[in-house]
Design an enzyme around this catalytic site. Structure first.
Site, PDB file in Angstrom:
ATOM      1  N   ASN A  15       0.835  -1.194   0.000  1.00 43.16           N
ATOM      2  CA  ASN A  15       0.000   0.000   0.000  1.00 43.16           C
ATOM      3  C   ASN A  15       0.883   1.262   0.000  1.00 43.16           C
ATOM      4  O   ASN A  15       1.594   1.556   0.973  1.00 43.16           O
ATOM      5  CB  ASN A  15      -0.893  -0.049   1.261  1.00 43.16           C
ATOM      6  CG  ASN A  15      -1.837   1.125   1.356  1.00 43.16           C
ATOM      7  OD1 ASN A  15      -1.458   2.264   1.100  1.00 43.16           O
ATOM      8  ND2 ASN A  15      -3.064   0.854   1.741  1.00 43.16           N
ATOM      9  N   LYS A  18       0.497   3.723   2.928  1.00 40.25           N
ATOM     10  CA  LYS A  18       1.135   3.288   4.178  1.00 40.25           C
ATOM     11  C   LYS A  18       2.655   3.448   4.074  1.00 40.25           C
ATOM     12  O   LYS A  18       3.301   3.881   5.020  1.00 40.25           O
ATOM     13  CB  LYS A  18       0.823   1.812   4.435  1.00 40.25           C
ATOM     14  CG  LYS A  18      -0.613   1.534   4.837  1.00 40.25           C
ATOM     15  CD  LYS A  18      -0.715   0.053   5.155  1.00 40.25           C
ATOM     16  CE  LYS A  18      -2.105  -0.402   5.458  1.00 40.25           C
ATOM     17  NZ  LYS A  18      -2.145  -1.837   5.719  1.00 40.25           N
ATOM     18  N   ASP A  75      -1.299  -4.238   9.984  1.00 41.85           N
ATOM     19  CA  ASP A  75      -2.685  -4.480   9.601  1.00 41.85           C
ATOM     20  C   ASP A  75      -3.529  -3.416  10.285  1.00 41.85           C
ATOM     21  O   ASP A  75      -3.236  -3.006  11.410  1.00 41.85           O
ATOM     22  CB  ASP A  75      -3.152  -5.876  10.004  1.00 41.85           C
ATOM     23  CG  ASP A  75      -4.455  -6.228   9.299  1.00 41.85           C
ATOM     24  OD1 ASP A  75      -4.601  -5.909   8.095  1.00 41.85           O
ATOM     25  OD2 ASP A  75      -5.358  -6.800   9.940  1.00 41.85           O
ATOM     26  N   SER A  76      -4.543  -2.961   9.566  1.00 36.68           N
ATOM     27  CA  SER A  76      -5.332  -1.865  10.110  1.00 36.68           C
ATOM     28  C   SER A  76      -6.765  -1.978   9.638  1.00 36.68           C
ATOM     29  O   SER A  76      -7.078  -2.771   8.747  1.00 36.68           O
ATOM     30  CB  SER A  76      -4.726  -0.530   9.662  1.00 36.68           C
ATOM     31  OG  SER A  76      -4.421  -0.566   8.289  1.00 36.68           O
ATOM     32  N   PHE A 169      -5.339   8.171   1.829  1.00 34.02           N
ATOM     33  CA  PHE A 169      -5.754   7.005   1.043  1.00 34.02           C
ATOM     34  C   PHE A 169      -6.912   6.320   1.771  1.00 34.02           C
ATOM     35  O   PHE A 169      -7.318   6.749   2.853  1.00 34.02           O
ATOM     36  CB  PHE A 169      -4.572   6.030   0.869  1.00 34.02           C
ATOM     37  CG  PHE A 169      -4.096   5.419   2.160  1.00 34.02           C
ATOM     38  CD1 PHE A 169      -3.199   6.100   2.965  1.00 34.02           C
ATOM     39  CD2 PHE A 169      -4.563   4.189   2.591  1.00 34.02           C
ATOM     40  CE1 PHE A 169      -2.761   5.557   4.173  1.00 34.02           C
ATOM     41  CE2 PHE A 169      -4.128   3.624   3.790  1.00 34.02           C
ATOM     42  CZ  PHE A 169      -3.227   4.314   4.580  1.00 34.02           C
ATOM     43  N   GLY A 170      -7.420   5.257   1.171  1.00 36.53           N
ATOM     44  CA  GLY A 170      -8.455   4.437   1.822  1.00 36.53           C
ATOM     45  C   GLY A 170      -9.665   5.247   2.249  1.00 36.53           C
ATOM     46  O   GLY A 170     -10.225   6.022   1.479  1.00 36.53           O
ATOM     47  N   TYR A 171     -10.051   5.089   3.505  1.00 35.56           N
ATOM     48  CA  TYR A 171     -11.248   5.741   4.034  1.00 35.56           C
ATOM     49  C   TYR A 171     -10.973   7.172   4.523  1.00 35.56           C
ATOM     50  O   TYR A 171     -11.831   7.787   5.148  1.00 35.56           O
ATOM     51  CB  TYR A 171     -11.819   4.908   5.199  1.00 35.56           C
ATOM     52  CG  TYR A 171     -12.242   3.504   4.822  1.00 35.56           C
ATOM     53  CD1 TYR A 171     -13.507   3.254   4.285  1.00 35.56           C
ATOM     54  CD2 TYR A 171     -11.393   2.410   5.002  1.00 35.56           C
ATOM     55  CE1 TYR A 171     -13.908   1.960   3.942  1.00 35.56           C
ATOM     56  CE2 TYR A 171     -11.778   1.121   4.663  1.00 35.56           C
ATOM     57  CZ  TYR A 171     -13.029   0.901   4.137  1.00 35.56           C
ATOM     58  OH  TYR A 171     -13.426  -0.368   3.801  1.00 35.56           O
ATOM     59  N   LYS A 192      -2.172  14.400  10.124  1.00 33.64           N
ATOM     60  CA  LYS A 192      -2.475  12.958  10.193  1.00 33.64           C
ATOM     61  C   LYS A 192      -1.302  12.220  10.846  1.00 33.64           C
ATOM     62  O   LYS A 192      -1.494  11.323  11.659  1.00 33.64           O
ATOM     63  CB  LYS A 192      -2.768  12.383   8.803  1.00 33.64           C
ATOM     64  CG  LYS A 192      -3.213  10.924   8.898  1.00 33.64           C
ATOM     65  CD  LYS A 192      -3.546  10.241   7.575  1.00 33.64           C
ATOM     66  CE  LYS A 192      -3.933   8.790   7.840  1.00 33.64           C
ATOM     67  NZ  LYS A 192      -3.964   7.948   6.650  1.00 33.64           N
ATOM     68  N   ARG A 198      -1.892   4.865  12.817  1.00 32.63           N
ATOM     69  CA  ARG A 198      -0.600   4.361  12.344  1.00 32.63           C
ATOM     70  C   ARG A 198       0.538   5.168  12.980  1.00 32.63           C
ATOM     71  O   ARG A 198       1.563   4.621  13.349  1.00 32.63           O
ATOM     72  CB  ARG A 198      -0.536   4.431  10.810  1.00 32.63           C
ATOM     73  CG  ARG A 198       0.703   3.748  10.215  1.00 32.63           C
ATOM     74  CD  ARG A 198       0.531   3.400   8.750  1.00 32.63           C
ATOM     75  NE  ARG A 198      -0.605   2.520   8.541  1.00 32.63           N
ATOM     76  CZ  ARG A 198      -1.798   2.928   8.159  1.00 32.63           C
ATOM     77  NH1 ARG A 198      -2.024   4.204   7.879  1.00 32.63           N
ATOM     78  NH2 ARG A 198      -2.789   2.076   8.042  1.00 32.63           N
TER      79      ARG A 198
END
Ligand code: IMP
Length: 216
Positions: A15, A18, A75-76, A169-171, A192, A198
């Site tokens: 990813n 990440k 993992d998240s 990214f992602g949500y 962030k 993270r």
């Protein structure tokens, strides 16, 4: 003066979002970061665990064993209270195996349509496992790697009614961290990077790595 080789550390994720966050947090440590893209024949590790920790450990151990390099596995997931904690550990597969970040976000907002009256509380969780060998020597590894550290971080917040912002990214475009009105898609990388799930797991990992590098 004896020369101490820099520890090679594999960032065990495909990813790109990440990877950027990990690079940012680990940049001041004397590490040589390595990436999965450097190993085109590596077997992808399936996330078969029922918990973030189990999946982070699976990834860290397998990638360290396959490459002979110490590895960070992560993992998240996103837990929405109105959905009893879903999508949780299945966040990456929400909306199907081939869904995009946008597909997953749209599906989540659709599922949440009946819950839009009040605040939709949620949290991101991240677990990071370090697999390696007690010595940071770069000699060929003859034993199996072991898990030497596991760190978890949580970031509380709420789900926005529609996606906002293009960062992250992602949500990220639908997650508003507690204490802010903007989503992670709108907030700067620095913000962030100071309060995310993270960032918290990485800060603990960085503490462990600092001690590990001193001791080996
Ligand atoms: P995994 O950790 O690769 O299994 O990913 C879990 C899911 O949660 C993926 O869909 C990610 O995009 C999402 N996710 C994990 N961390 C974050 C984040 O920091 N922001 C937005 N989405 C995230």
């Amino acid at each position: 003066m004896t020369f101490k080789p820099r520890l090679e550390l594999l960032i065990a994720t495909h990813n790109a979002g990440k990877v950027r966050e990990l690079q940012q947090t680990l940049r001041e440590l004397p590490l040589t970061l390595r990436y999965l893209a450097e190993f085109p024949d590596i077997s992808t590790v399936e996330e078969t665990g029922n918990t973030y920790e189990a999946n982070a450990i699976l990834k860290a151990l397998s990638y360290a064993e396959q490459t002979g390099i110490c590895a960070l596995g992560d993992d998240s997931g996103l837990e929405v209270d109105a959905l009893g904690g879903k999508p949780g550990v299945l966040s990456a597969r929400f909306g199907g195996e081939n869904a995009s970040d946008q597909n997953r976000t749209e599906k989540l907002l659709r599922v949440l349509l009946p819950h839009r009256k009040g605040e939709i509380t949620a949290r991101f969780i991240c677990c990071i496992a370090f697999a390696g060998w007690q010595s940071s020597s770069t000699e060929p590894r003859t034993t199996k790697p072991r898990i030497l550290n596991v760190s978890t971080g949580t970031c509380e917040g709420a789900i926005a009614l529609e996606p906002r912002g293009t960062k992250g990214f992602g949500y990220d475009p639908i997650f508003i961290p507690s204490g802010y009105n903007e989503t992670f898609g709108e907030l700067s990388e620095d913000v962030k990077g100071s309060l995310s799930h993270r960032a918290k797991a990485l800060s603990a990992t960085r503490g462990f790595l600092t001690q590990f590098l001193r001791a080996t």
